[in-house]
Design a protein around this motif. Structure first.
Motif, PDB file in Angstrom:
ATOM      1  N   VAL A 157      36.626  51.690  57.146  1.00 48.88           N
ATOM      2  CA  VAL A 157      36.336  50.275  56.928  1.00 48.88           C
ATOM      3  C   VAL A 157      37.544  49.414  57.277  1.00 48.88           C
ATOM      4  O   VAL A 157      37.406  48.271  57.693  1.00 48.88           O
ATOM      5  N   VAL A 158      38.733  49.986  57.093  1.00 51.71           N
ATOM      6  CA  VAL A 158      39.985  49.284  57.372  1.00 51.71           C
ATOM      7  C   VAL A 158      40.813  50.140  58.326  1.00 51.71           C
ATOM      8  O   VAL A 158      41.166  51.276  57.991  1.00 51.71           O
ATOM      9  N   ALA A 159      41.124  49.621  59.497  1.00 50.33           N
ATOM     10  CA  ALA A 159      41.926  50.367  60.473  1.00 50.33           C
ATOM     11  C   ALA A 159      43.403  50.068  60.280  1.00 50.33           C
ATOM     12  O   ALA A 159      43.782  49.025  59.744  1.00 50.33           O
ATOM     13  N   PHE A 160      44.255  51.012  60.735  1.00 54.51           N
ATOM     14  CA  PHE A 160      45.691  50.843  60.582  1.00 54.51           C
ATOM     15  C   PHE A 160      46.407  51.462  61.779  1.00 54.51           C
ATOM     16  O   PHE A 160      45.837  52.298  62.497  1.00 54.51           O
ATOM     17  N   PRO A 161      47.673  51.083  62.009  1.00 55.47           N
ATOM     18  CA  PRO A 161      48.410  51.640  63.148  1.00 55.47           C
ATOM     19  C   PRO A 161      48.562  53.157  63.035  1.00 55.47           C
ATOM     20  O   PRO A 161      48.621  53.710  61.941  1.00 55.47           O
ATOM     21  N   LEU A 162      48.617  53.811  64.167  1.00 55.20           N
ATOM     22  CA  LEU A 162      48.767  55.261  64.298  1.00 55.20           C
ATOM     23  C   LEU A 162      47.529  56.019  63.810  1.00 55.20           C
ATOM     24  O   LEU A 162      47.547  57.239  63.736  1.00 55.20           O
ATOM     25  N   GLY A 163      46.480  55.305  63.465  1.00 55.98           N
ATOM     26  CA  GLY A 163      45.257  55.966  63.003  1.00 55.98           C
ATOM     27  C   GLY A 163      44.034  55.530  63.774  1.00 55.98           C
ATOM     28  O   GLY A 163      42.912  55.657  63.282  1.00 55.98           O
ATOM     29  N   GLY A 164      44.230  55.036  64.994  1.00 56.08           N
ATOM     30  CA  GLY A 164      43.117  54.479  65.754  1.00 56.08           C
ATOM     31  C   GLY A 164      42.013  55.468  66.045  1.00 56.08           C
ATOM     32  O   GLY A 164      40.826  55.161  65.876  1.00 56.08           O
ATOM     33  N   ALA A 165      42.366  56.677  66.472  1.00 58.42           N
ATOM     34  CA  ALA A 165      41.344  57.677  66.802  1.00 58.42           C
ATOM     35  C   ALA A 165      40.576  58.089  65.555  1.00 58.42           C
ATOM     36  O   ALA A 165      39.344  58.200  65.568  1.00 58.42           O
ATOM     37  N   TYR A 166      41.310  58.315  64.468  1.00 58.26           N
ATOM     38  CA  TYR A 166      40.668  58.713  63.205  1.00 58.26           C
ATOM     39  C   TYR A 166      39.764  57.604  62.678  1.00 58.26           C
ATOM     40  O   TYR A 166      38.590  57.842  62.349  1.00 58.26           O
ATOM     41  N   SER A 167      40.303  56.380  62.595  1.00 54.66           N
ATOM     42  CA  SER A 167      39.503  55.263  62.101  1.00 54.66           C
ATOM     43  C   SER A 167      38.274  55.027  62.964  1.00 54.66           C
ATOM     44  O   SER A 167      37.182  54.764  62.460  1.00 54.66           O
ATOM     45  N   ALA A 168      38.428  55.127  64.276  1.00 58.59           N
ATOM     46  CA  ALA A 168      37.291  54.920  65.171  1.00 58.59           C
ATOM     47  C   ALA A 168      36.179  55.916  64.865  1.00 58.59           C
ATOM     48  O   ALA A 168      34.991  55.564  64.854  1.00 58.59           O
TER      49      ALA A 168
END
Length: 304
Positions: A157-168
């Motif tokens: 629900v909330v994206a953060f730096p260095l986690g783009g692939a995971y968050s996507a």
């Protein structure tokens, strides 16, 4: 009427067959054990890649009174997904609950993550739950209902730096869950999302291993952010939930006659999501995460 011919009854777990992916560790392990202890006679299908670990968990669950079937499988292999569902249905005659728990976090700056790693992230976190859901929906519909529960994340629900692939991958899982919930309601099949925050599991170790496989960030503009990321686990330690605590939230959803679409499993998670997605300006949220993950050091010119 035999068990396999009985109609699905929402929330009555003691009568149900529950298939749990990623059951060899963490939340999947804790969920299997809690279900066995709290609902003697429950039928569990446990799957993961590590057969020895699965068998140890199955033994503990059987001692608590559960009927357990273990099926080692790699869920990124479509043929193994089909075989898994066929074995479960052949053994128990039905699957009432599918818990799509298997997943991991591919961390790192998107520029440095190989395309193959991004594809594997989606294969495990998105395509496997889709394949399992598609395989089991017809059986659930025929038996009068069922429940698909997807383990997402606050990062869905909330994206953060260095986690783009995971968050996507988790954002995608959330969207798929919303669509499925609306599509399957006419068949009495509930779809629920669980959104954990930091959890004390193998997740962090796996994430570190995934980062270690990336090109060395030393000498790249991302070095300050990677250095900050390496210290975050200690900072988040007080906020981490145990796997057992998350499993209790999962069971709350599974025992509800009318389960909510989403359950947050994180301290202050609902407030955090509201602030980050509804209340605060996007620029403020961006600056917060940039400072938290060390991106501000890059912006201030402190480059390697």
């Amino acid at each position: 009427m035999s068990y396999s011919q009985s109609r699905f009854r929402p929330g009555v777990l003691a009568e149900q067959v529950v298939l749990i992916t990623g059951a060899s560790a963490g939340i999947g392990d804790a969920l299997a054990r809690q279900l066995a202890q709290r609902f003697p006679g429950i039928r569990l299908v446990l799957t993961a890649r590590r057969q020895e670990r699965l068998e140890a968990i199955a033994e503990a669950c059987e001692k608590a009174g559960a009927d357990v079937l273990t099926i080692p499988a790699d869920l990124t292999d479509a043929t193994q997904v089909v075989a898994l569902t066929e074995k479960a249905l052949a053994h128990f005659g039905r699957v009432d609950v599918l818990v799509n728990n298997a997943g991991y976090g591919q961390m790192g700056s998107l520029e440095l993550i190989p395309q193959s790693a991004v594809e594997r992230q989606f294969a495990v976190n998105v395509f496997a739950p889709v394949a399992l859901s598609r395989a089991l929906i017809p059986a659930m519909r025929e038996q009068g209902g069922g429940h698909i529960l997807n383990l997402s994340s606050i990062a869905g629900v909330v994206a953060f730096p260095l986690g783009g692939a995971y968050s996507a991958s988790k954002f995608a899982l959330e969207a798929l869950s919303d669509s499925l919930r609306m599509e399957l309601e006419p068949f009495n099949i509930a779809v629920t999302v669980i959104e954990p925050g930091p959890v004390a599991t193998e997740f962090a170790d796996v994430a570190k291993a995934q980062i270690a496989d990336l090109p060395d960030p030393l000498g790249t503009p991302y070095q300050p952010a990677f250095e900050t990321f390496a210290t975050l686990e200690d900072q988040l330690e007080k906020q981490m939930w145990t796997s057992d605590r998350v499993a209790t939230v999962v069971i709350k959803a599974l025992t509800a006659k009318n389960p909510r679409p989403r359950y947050t499993a994180a301290t202050g998670g609902d407030v955090l999501v509201f602030l980050m997605t509804k209340l605060l300006p996007t620029r403020w949220v961006d600056r917060f995460w940039q400072r938290f993950y060390g991106i501000d050091k890059m912006m201030n010119g402190n480059k390697p």
